[in-house]
Design an enzyme around this catalytic site. Structure first.
Site, short mmCIF file in Angstrom:
data_model
loop_
_atom_site.label_atom_id
_atom_site.label_comp_id
_atom_site.label_asym_id
_atom_site.label_seq_id
_atom_site.Cartn_x
_atom_site.Cartn_y
_atom_site.Cartn_z
CG LEU A 509 57.37 48.68 13.80
CD1 LEU A 509 56.47 48.71 15.01
CD2 LEU A 509 58.54 47.72 14.03
CB THR A 510 57.66 45.63 7.17
OG1 THR A 510 58.59 44.89 7.91
CG2 THR A 510 58.36 46.69 6.38
CB CYS A 511 55.53 42.35 10.88
SG CYS A 511 56.24 43.13 12.31
CG HIS A 512 52.73 44.94 13.74
ND1 HIS A 512 53.91 44.83 14.43
CD2 HIS A 512 52.01 43.84 14.03
CE1 HIS A 512 53.90 43.71 15.13
NE2 HIS A 512 52.76 43.08 14.90
#
Ligand SMILES: *[C@@H]1O[C@H](CO)[C@@H](O)[C@H](O)[C@H]1NC(C)=O
Ligand SMILES: *[C@@H]1O[C@H](CO)[C@@H](O)[C@H](O)[C@H]1NC(C)=O
Ligand SMILES: *[C@@H]1O[C@H](CO)[C@@H](O)[C@H](O)[C@H]1NC(C)=O
Ligand SMILES: *[C@@H]1O[C@H](CO)[C@@H](O)[C@H](O)[C@H]1NC(C)=O
Length: 543
Positions: A509-512
């Site tokens: 989950l790249t954003c997190h």
């Protein structure tokens, strides 16, 4: 106190570096110094400019510790007469230091007062007051606290980044915060609240640049300061992942030779603006907007410009060093011409003011074609060459680029940054420190540092090649470069991929910054699945 020599002597006395003397001595000294008459001030500046670096450091140190003392005592909310004077003195020193030869210069970081950045309420109040003064909502006056934003050379990089972010987010700060933190009616009627407006880009992955450029050019210019939301026609989830995905691929496509927007140096590793643009100058305006959006949305992007570009953005003139960075052979030969060659060598070289740049021959002195370079005009030649390459030949496209960039970003805040810092913030660094990365990793749910899957994971990770590790960073964060403030900023969290079997690939989950790992039962399987995931999965960009 009217004899300027005293101001040179006192900072070398150790008692003036002690906290207990700040209020009674150092502040008075600062006030006396800033009220010197013009000729005494001139004498003092001449002394400062002729100082060796260690002595200069001592001076800076005394004034800085006075400031740090006041900040630690939390007195910045109240008005203290001498505090502004201390800031002014530091500014004099900074300016003198800027003028002296490189060998005698004190590094800029010696001016940083870390204590300013240690207090978020201070920074927020400061940005607020600074903006109010800028817009005339508050009148200048002697009883205002000092405004640190007016002394950006005192701010370390972290503070500058924080200020940039506060400035961007300031409309979202609520009244309650202001009332809690700040006295007086000074800070009222600033924040007219409205739901955050957005600028929406709806794009086809298959025609990314075409869609971006079309939508940006139709967008109302007031929109660029709004929050960016990216949506792909193929899957209309609106997430941060899309944004990172978008910047990553948009910049990769822009920088590819097919976009025809830039000139490259001979190894194709650096880009510069072309002297004969093949695309409309409007494209550079839109490119500027994109770069502004990337900066404002804290997205590191791949943008291999020489430092000269970042200098120009903050109104500094590129120098020979910038030519050496972009075209080492040209730059170094210009340097030899200036400093190394004897007059005879120069006369025998048969160099003329006609140079070859970006595929065409250019007369640097249009008045006299083929004018020879001799030692009497070598300086003029080098200056003209640099001015042509870094300024004249790119003036139109660069102006368009700059105009676009500052449609999004606030010029006053961007100009706080040194060019090196601006480059670091925008494009990141290559200071990969995988040990720090590992130390900062946290584990979620069933996973913990001694869990067999985790132990195996790190064994596999250590065996990856450098390229594969970078690919992992890309997979994890959507970007393969390191934030300017270091690998510490990347905090991976590893959790178990829900309901997974031995056949599932790891996901992210790249954003997190979350890695989701199935509990593989052998090292071989973990290794092959991880490498497979890195190979055909660049973040969430599934082709
Ligand atoms: C292109 O720029 C890079 C980065 O400064 C440099 O290492 C390389 O030597 C340059 N190539 C040429 C041929 O100028
Ligand atoms: C850049 O070139 C223009 C003329 O094309 C000139 O007016 C300007 O002063 C130059 N800028 C710098 C920083 O030298
Ligand atoms: C950046 O974008 C925000 C909205 O996300 C906007 O309010 C702000 O003006 C912009 N800030 C800067 C510093 O450019
Ligand atoms: C995992 O499986 C359980 C039942 O086996 C189900 O209730 C749950 O929704 C599944 N979770 C996910 C994330 O698919």
């Amino acid at each position: 106190m009217k004899c300027p020599e005293i101001f040179l002597l006192l900072p070398t006395c150790s008692i003036l570096h002690e906290d207990r003397n700040v209020i009674d001595l150092v502040l008075l000294l600062a006030v006396a110094l800033t009220t010197l008459n013009e000729s005494a001030m001139k004498t003092l500046k001449d002394y400062w400019s002729s100082m060796e670096a260690p002595m200069m450091s001592k001076h800076i140190c005394m004034w800085k510790s006075a400031l740090a003392f006041l900040l630690k005592a939390n007195v910045w909310l109240t008005f203290i007469p001498g505090m502004k004077a201390v800031l002014e003195v530091l500014k004099y020193l900074y300016k003198c230091n800027k003028r002296v030869a490189r060998s005698r210069k004190v590094p800029l970081s010696e001016f940083y007062v870390e204590e300013i950045g240690l207090s978020p309420p201070l920074l927020q109040q400061d940005v607020t007051l600074w903006r109010q003064l800028k817009w005339g909502q508050v009148q200048e006056g002697d009883n205002l606290p000092p405004v640190f934003c007016r002394y950006p050379f005192l701010l370390d990089l972290q503070s500058k980044i924080n200020i940039f972010n506060y400035d961007a987010a300031i409309t979202k700060i609520t009244h309650s915060f202001i009332h809690d933190q700040v006295t007086a009616g000074l800070f009222q009627n600033l924040y007219t609240q409205a739901p955050t407006p957005i600028i929406l880009l709806r794009l086809r992955r298959t025609a990314l640049l075409e869609d971006v450029f079309r939508q940006l050019s139709y967008a109302d210019h007031d929109n660029f300061k709004k929050q960016l939301v990216v949506e792909f026609v193929e899957d209309s989830k609106q997430t941060d992942v899309n944004k990172r995905d978008f910047f990553l691929h948009a910049f990769n496509e822009l920088l590819a030779p097919e976009s025809e927007m830039f000139m490259y140096n001979d190894t194709q590793t650096m880009i510069w603006f072309p002297s004969q643009p093949k695309v409309e100058s409007k494209q550079y305006f839109l490119f500027g907007i994109l770069c502004g959006l990337a900066l404002n949305n804290s997205n590191i992007v791949h943008m291999p410009f020489p430092l000269a570009m970042f200098k120009k953005l903050v109104n500094m003139k590129p120098t020979l060093d910038d030519m050496i960075e972009f075209r080492p052979t040209v730059g170094k030969s210009l340097r030899c011409l200036l400093y190394d060659y004897t007059d005879d060598v120069i006369e025998n070289m048969d160099t003329t003011f006609c140079v070859h740049w970006d595929g065409v021959n250019v007369e640097l002195d249009p008045q006299e074609k083929g004018k020879p370079v001799i030692s009497a005009n070598k300086k003029e030649f080098v200056d003209a060459y640099l001015d042509y390459a870094m300024n004249k030949s790119v003036e139109r496209v660069f102006e368009e680029f700059r105009r676009g960039f500052y449609k999004v970003c606030d010029r006053d805040v961007v100009e706080f940054f040194q060019p090196e810092e601006l480059r670091g913030v925008m494009v990141g660094t290559e200071a990969y420190d995988w040990d720090v990365f590992r130390q900062n990793t946290v584990y979620d749910g069933q996973f913990h540092v001694g869990h067999p899957t985790i132990v195996t994971f790190w064994e596999v990770f250590e065996e990856l090649t450098d390229e594969q590790k970078k690919a992992f960073l890309l997979f994890l964060t959507g970007c393969d470069r390191v934030p300017i403030l270091g690998m510490e900023q990347v905090r991976m969290s590893v959790s178990v991929l829900p309901n997974s079997t031995q056949n599932h690939l790891p996901e992210s989950l790249t954003c997190h910054c979350i890695l989701m790992l199935p509990q593989y039962n052998s090292k071989e399987r973990l290794q092959s699945k991880l490498i497979e995931a890195l190979k055909h999965n660049r973040g969430f960009w599934r082709e």
